[in-house]
Design an enzyme around this catalytic site. Sequence first.
Site, PDB file in Angstrom:
ATOM      1  N   LYS A 205     -14.465 -61.160  39.947  1.00  0.00           N
ATOM      2  CA  LYS A 205     -13.948 -59.577  39.777  1.00  0.00           C
ATOM      3  C   LYS A 205     -13.046 -59.411  38.512  1.00  0.00           C
ATOM      4  CE  LYS A 205     -15.817 -57.123  43.520  1.00  0.00           C
ATOM      5  NZ  LYS A 205     -15.737 -56.464  44.918  1.00  0.00           N
ATOM      6  N   ARG A 239     -18.278 -62.177  50.165  1.00  0.00           N
ATOM      7  CA  ARG A 239     -19.671 -61.902  49.512  1.00  0.00           C
ATOM      8  C   ARG A 239     -19.520 -62.752  48.083  1.00  0.00           C
ATOM      9  NH1 ARG A 239     -21.076 -58.234  45.730  1.00  0.00           N
ATOM     10  NH2 ARG A 239     -22.939 -57.260  45.908  1.00  0.00           N
TER      11      ARG A 239
HETATM   12  C1  7PJ Z   1     -18.792 -55.506  46.846  1.00  0.00           C
HETATM   13  C2  7PJ Z   1     -19.881 -55.075  47.240  1.00  0.00           C
HETATM   14  C3  7PJ Z   1     -17.651 -55.657  47.808  1.00  0.00           C
HETATM   15  C4  7PJ Z   1     -19.046 -55.097  49.273  1.00  0.00           C
HETATM   16  C5  7PJ Z   1     -20.018 -55.202  45.268  1.00  0.00           C
HETATM   17  C6  7PJ Z   1     -19.675 -57.120  42.675  1.00  0.00           C
HETATM   18  C7  7PJ Z   1     -19.709 -55.630  42.645  1.00  0.00           C
HETATM   19  N1  7PJ Z   1     -20.209 -54.735  48.787  1.00  0.00           N
HETATM   20  N2  7PJ Z   1     -20.785 -54.889  46.401  1.00  0.00           N
HETATM   21  N3  7PJ Z   1     -17.915 -55.539  48.951  1.00  0.00           N
HETATM   22  N4  7PJ Z   1     -18.793 -55.510  45.460  1.00  0.00           N
HETATM   23  N5  7PJ Z   1     -19.208 -54.815  50.659  1.00  0.00           N
HETATM   24  O1  7PJ Z   1     -20.474 -57.702  43.121  1.00  0.00           O
HETATM   25  O2  7PJ Z   1     -18.686 -57.795  42.000  1.00  0.00           O
HETATM   26  O3  7PJ Z   1     -16.412 -56.147  47.355  1.00  0.00           O
HETATM   27  S1  7PJ Z   1     -20.843 -55.082  43.500  1.00  0.00           S
END
Ligand code: 7PJ
Length: 262
Positions: A205, A239
């Site tokens: 990020k 994640r």
């Molecule tokens: C997140 C997500 C997160 C959850 C994305 C990326 C952007 N879902 N989907 N938490 N980020 N739950 O993959 O950097 O932080 S999309």
Amino acid sequence: MIGVLNLTPDSFSDGGRFMARDRALEQARHMAEAGAHLLDVGGESTRPGAAAVDVDEELERVVPVIEMLATDLPLPISVDTSKPEVMQAAIAAGAGFINDVRALRAPGALEAAAQLRVPVCLMHMLGEPRTMQSDPRYDDVVTEVRDFLGERLQACVAAGISRDRVILDPGFGFGKTTGHNLTLLRQLHELLGLGCPLLVGLSRKSLIGALTGAPVEQRLAGSVALAVMAAWSGARMVRVHDVAETVQALRVHDALRYGVEH
Ligand code: 7PJ
């Protein structure tokens, strides 16, 4: 450990390289072998500035890939969506988990998730992806995120979703400055009182870019470090894009913390 499989042509960190379905399968197998416990499949880019995707396009991106992964891989699959139609089709295709960056606020989403009886991740986001990074403001970011997640948890319970199926996520980077992200991570333990497992996404990020100057393809070390610090602070799920590296780091963390050997 949740491995990210993006199916959006404009996903900021994979650049659409996995748009083709066989590439998606190859990437998914790789993450499964590397130790992912769950694969998160999404067809709507939620990166800052991204435009909305219509439901037919999202279904087209997501459903065939979930069908393929569900038959081919021994791992559970999560669908990253806010749309009730996509939730229903994805679960019918073999997904077993809903990851909603809008915390089931779309019309019909709460009802769909309740009916589908799968675990759901509720994430905090201030605003919408198209505009969320233009000057986000809070009086007290931790309190506001905690109150929002608590309210959404109550809405789930009222809709018939059992609280033991709810996972909460502060939504790093979703309507947050670097300062907001750091405060939330530093005080992550304050969200534990909500009584649900915490999931965090910090992988690659812009926070890492802001702190180090590293472009998105060079944020592995920062991503792994943040995953370890989030786990240390109480996150139960992370994640990530780089599964093998994060698995190794978290094994060391777990051994130190809990004395477990896997
Ligand atoms: C997140 C997500 C997160 C959850 C994305 C990326 C952007 N879902 N989907 N938490 N980020 N739950 O993959 O950097 O932080 S999309």
